[in-house]
Design a protein around this motif. Sequence first.
Motif, PDB file in Angstrom:
ATOM      1  N   GLY A 273     -38.075  42.279  59.466  1.00 52.63           N
ATOM      2  CA  GLY A 273     -37.663  41.653  58.220  1.00 52.63           C
ATOM      3  C   GLY A 273     -36.191  41.772  57.927  1.00 52.63           C
ATOM      4  N   PHE A 274     -35.692  40.782  57.240  1.00 51.40           N
ATOM      5  CA  PHE A 274     -34.349  40.796  56.655  1.00 51.40           C
ATOM      6  C   PHE A 274     -33.225  40.864  57.684  1.00 51.40           C
ATOM      7  CE2 PHE A 274     -32.262  41.119  52.488  1.00 51.40           C
ATOM      8  CZ  PHE A 274     -33.185  40.384  51.781  1.00 51.40           C
ATOM      9  N   MET A 275     -33.466  40.389  58.887  1.00 51.89           N
ATOM     10  CA  MET A 275     -32.394  40.300  59.880  1.00 51.89           C
ATOM     11  C   MET A 275     -31.697  38.955  59.843  1.00 51.89           C
ATOM     12  SD  MET A 275     -33.685  42.370  63.245  1.00 51.89           S
ATOM     13  CE  MET A 275     -31.992  42.714  63.737  1.00 51.89           C
ATOM     14  N   GLY A 276     -32.287  37.974  59.152  1.00 51.08           N
ATOM     15  CA  GLY A 276     -31.648  36.671  59.051  1.00 51.08           C
ATOM     16  C   GLY A 276     -31.910  35.806  60.265  1.00 51.08           C
TER      17      GLY A 276
ATOM     18  N   HIS B  67     -28.377  28.373  67.830  1.00 51.98           N
ATOM     19  CA  HIS B  67     -28.892  28.282  66.462  1.00 51.98           C
ATOM     20  C   HIS B  67     -27.987  27.385  65.628  1.00 51.98           C
ATOM     21  CE1 HIS B  67     -30.330  29.320  62.501  1.00 51.98           C
ATOM     22  NE2 HIS B  67     -29.120  29.706  62.167  1.00 51.98           N
ATOM     23  N   PRO B  68     -28.518  26.282  65.091  1.00 54.66           N
ATOM     24  CA  PRO B  68     -27.697  25.368  64.296  1.00 54.66           C
ATOM     25  C   PRO B  68     -27.549  25.847  62.853  1.00 54.66           C
ATOM     26  CG  PRO B  68     -29.880  24.448  64.578  1.00 54.66           C
ATOM     27  CD  PRO B  68     -29.882  25.760  65.318  1.00 54.66           C
ATOM     28  N   GLY B  69     -26.681  26.821  62.666  1.00 52.10           N
ATOM     29  CA  GLY B  69     -26.452  27.331  61.322  1.00 52.10           C
ATOM     30  C   GLY B  69     -25.778  26.336  60.409  1.00 52.10           C
ATOM     31  N   GLY B  70     -25.234  25.294  60.979  1.00 53.44           N
ATOM     32  CA  GLY B  70     -24.546  24.226  60.274  1.00 53.44           C
ATOM     33  C   GLY B  70     -23.666  23.498  61.266  1.00 53.44           C
ATOM     34  N   ARG B  71     -23.179  22.337  60.861  1.00 45.67           N
ATOM     35  CA  ARG B  71     -22.344  21.568  61.785  1.00 45.67           C
ATOM     36  C   ARG B  71     -21.107  22.348  62.203  1.00 45.67           C
ATOM     37  NH1 ARG B  71     -18.433  16.893  59.908  1.00 45.67           N
ATOM     38  NH2 ARG B  71     -17.286  18.819  59.576  1.00 45.67           N
ATOM     39  N   SER B  72     -20.477  23.033  61.259  1.00 44.37           N
ATOM     40  CA  SER B  72     -19.259  23.774  61.580  1.00 44.37           C
ATOM     41  C   SER B  72     -19.537  24.937  62.531  1.00 44.37           C
ATOM     42  CB  SER B  72     -18.585  24.286  60.302  1.00 44.37           C
ATOM     43  OG  SER B  72     -19.451  25.159  59.592  1.00 44.37           O
ATOM     44  N   VAL B  73     -20.724  25.544  62.436  1.00 42.05           N
ATOM     45  CA  VAL B  73     -21.089  26.627  63.355  1.00 42.05           C
ATOM     46  C   VAL B  73     -21.242  26.082  64.777  1.00 42.05           C
ATOM     47  CG1 VAL B  73     -22.907  28.270  63.968  1.00 42.05           C
ATOM     48  CG2 VAL B  73     -22.143  28.079  61.597  1.00 42.05           C
ATOM     49  N   LEU B  74     -21.912  24.954  64.930  1.00 40.92           N
ATOM     50  CA  LEU B  74     -22.068  24.364  66.254  1.00 40.92           C
ATOM     51  C   LEU B  74     -20.722  23.944  66.829  1.00 40.92           C
ATOM     52  CD1 LEU B  74     -25.307  22.240  65.778  1.00 40.92           C
ATOM     53  CD2 LEU B  74     -25.066  24.484  66.838  1.00 40.92           C
ATOM     54  N   ASP B  75     -19.859  23.412  65.997  1.00 40.29           N
ATOM     55  CA  ASP B  75     -18.512  23.056  66.459  1.00 40.29           C
ATOM     56  C   ASP B  75     -17.761  24.302  66.934  1.00 40.29           C
ATOM     57  OD1 ASP B  75     -19.043  20.438  65.782  1.00 40.29           O
ATOM     58  OD2 ASP B  75     -17.898  20.478  63.908  1.00 40.29           O
ATOM     59  N   ALA B  76     -17.939  25.407  66.210  1.00 40.36           N
ATOM     60  CA  ALA B  76     -17.248  26.657  66.564  1.00 40.36           C
ATOM     61  C   ALA B  76     -17.748  27.195  67.905  1.00 40.36           C
ATOM     62  CB  ALA B  76     -17.463  27.698  65.467  1.00 40.36           C
TER      63      ALA B  76
ATOM     64  N   SER C 143     -28.192  33.167  68.423  1.00 42.53           N
ATOM     65  CA  SER C 143     -28.288  33.022  66.973  1.00 42.53           C
ATOM     66  C   SER C 143     -27.298  33.966  66.324  1.00 42.53           C
ATOM     67  CB  SER C 143     -29.701  33.343  66.477  1.00 42.53           C
ATOM     68  OG  SER C 143     -30.633  32.397  66.930  1.00 42.53           O
ATOM     69  N   PHE C 144     -26.930  33.643  65.081  1.00 42.73           N
ATOM     70  CA  PHE C 144     -25.912  34.407  64.366  1.00 42.73           C
ATOM     71  C   PHE C 144     -26.465  34.878  63.029  1.00 42.73           C
ATOM     72  CE2 PHE C 144     -24.261  30.818  66.741  1.00 42.73           C
ATOM     73  CZ  PHE C 144     -23.473  31.461  67.683  1.00 42.73           C
ATOM     74  N   GLY C 145     -25.958  36.027  62.569  1.00 35.88           N
ATOM     75  CA  GLY C 145     -26.433  36.539  61.292  1.00 35.88           C
ATOM     76  C   GLY C 145     -25.588  37.678  60.793  1.00 35.88           C
ATOM     77  N   PRO C 146     -26.117  38.408  59.807  1.00 37.23           N
ATOM     78  CA  PRO C 146     -25.348  39.483  59.165  1.00 37.23           C
ATOM     79  C   PRO C 146     -24.803  40.464  60.182  1.00 37.23           C
ATOM     80  CG  PRO C 146     -27.372  39.052  57.944  1.00 37.23           C
ATOM     81  CD  PRO C 146     -27.449  38.244  59.205  1.00 37.23           C
ATOM     82  N   GLY C 147     -23.600  40.862  59.918  1.00 37.20           N
ATOM     83  CA  GLY C 147     -23.011  41.863  60.822  1.00 37.20           C
ATOM     84  C   GLY C 147     -21.515  41.791  61.008  1.00 37.20           C
ATOM     85  N   LEU C 148     -20.906  40.645  61.241  1.00 38.86           N
ATOM     86  CA  LEU C 148     -21.388  39.386  61.791  1.00 38.86           C
ATOM     87  C   LEU C 148     -21.748  39.606  63.252  1.00 38.86           C
ATOM     88  CD1 LEU C 148     -21.588  36.182  61.682  1.00 38.86           C
ATOM     89  CD2 LEU C 148     -19.172  36.184  62.221  1.00 38.86           C
ATOM     90  N   THR C 149     -22.931  39.146  63.668  1.00 38.52           N
ATOM     91  CA  THR C 149     -23.435  39.428  65.004  1.00 38.52           C
ATOM     92  C   THR C 149     -23.995  38.166  65.642  1.00 38.52           C
ATOM     93  OG1 THR C 149     -24.047  41.658  64.295  1.00 38.52           O
ATOM     94  CG2 THR C 149     -25.039  40.851  66.331  1.00 38.52           C
ATOM     95  N   ALA C 150     -23.732  38.032  66.938  1.00 35.54           N
ATOM     96  CA  ALA C 150     -24.376  37.008  67.749  1.00 35.54           C
ATOM     97  C   ALA C 150     -25.376  37.696  68.664  1.00 35.54           C
ATOM     98  CB  ALA C 150     -23.345  36.246  68.575  1.00 35.54           C
TER      99      ALA C 150
END
Length: 354
Positions: A146-149, A279-288, A339-346
């Motif tokens: 839980g709560f890993m995003g 992980h498509p966190g948003g268009r800007s994330v995929l571009d990055a 995938s990306f999430g809190p941390g910031l971690t990939a």
Amino acid sequence: MPTSYINRIATVVPSHDVHAAFVDFAEDMLLDERTRQLFRRMATRSAIEHRFPCLPREPEKNEATAAGFYRKHDFPSTSARMHVYEQAAPVLLRRTLDCLRLTARERARIRHVIVTSCTGLYAPGLDFAIIDHLGLDPSTERTMIGFMGCYAAINALKQARHIVRSEPDESVLVINLELCTLHFKETQDLGEVLSYLVFGDGCAASLISCEPVGFGMDTFKAVQVPDTRDLITWNIRELGFDMLLSGRVPGEISKALEHNVEQIAGAQRSTPIELWAVHPGGRSVLDAVARGLKLSPRAMAASRDILARFGNMSSATVMFVLQKLMAEARAGQLGCAMSFGPGLTAETMRFHAV
């Protein structure tokens, strides 16, 4: 040590599309005219066309109000949101399990259940609902992540791999279920409204075993980005779960991937990675990601397709991408999921198609 395989994946979203209605609802919520115009432009550029909420549809009215669940100046408490989660999550779960089409033999071999969700919790929870619905042995081991995003799915696959390698005669069922739309917040902050614009609801179910079918899971690697702990946060508050998603995230992701390209993409390998489940966190994330790893537009096609059709469903989303790739992959192709999430971690996983 035996190889662990993602044999197949089933994915399901709720039944009605809310994206266009949400854009109208959110724009009307913003009081400043300049902010409203900017929001509309950003919504058009989001590359998202559809998102599906668990909330009930209200006939002949703005669907974003979800039968009165979201009303201006009277947004629901965390308790009310969790009540909806307790009602809606098992329904979506059962639909997804049915779509996985497990045989009697496969059910008998499942001895471990792993569930990821960061958008709701209750006990006894989804792990028990899975065992009951499938008629699994009551002694089946259960793990809740839980709560890993958004990167929780990769961690679940990592745990499933460990289990199957140590117990090769047994299988693991992994569920990723997120009801992100439950946590929409009334706000005049454009950044917050834009973050809500991205999220939808969805569920993925995956069967993991030593049977050489599907995608073989090879290696996992976590990349933590220094000095970015405050860029993605997820906290439980009085009016739902509060997300902070900094505008710096895409830039930091791009730099981190560029510095770790050999470890992640295997730049020294003679056989290149052809299957990218980002992980498509948003268009800007995929571009990055494309910038950081120097990927061609074609490499990101599956991730961009899932973003357009469903939005960001937190931990379930990368499994939607993997499912799409699995349907198109050729034997021998190498892949990388991240995938990306809190941390910031990939969180990343290297895999190959059987």
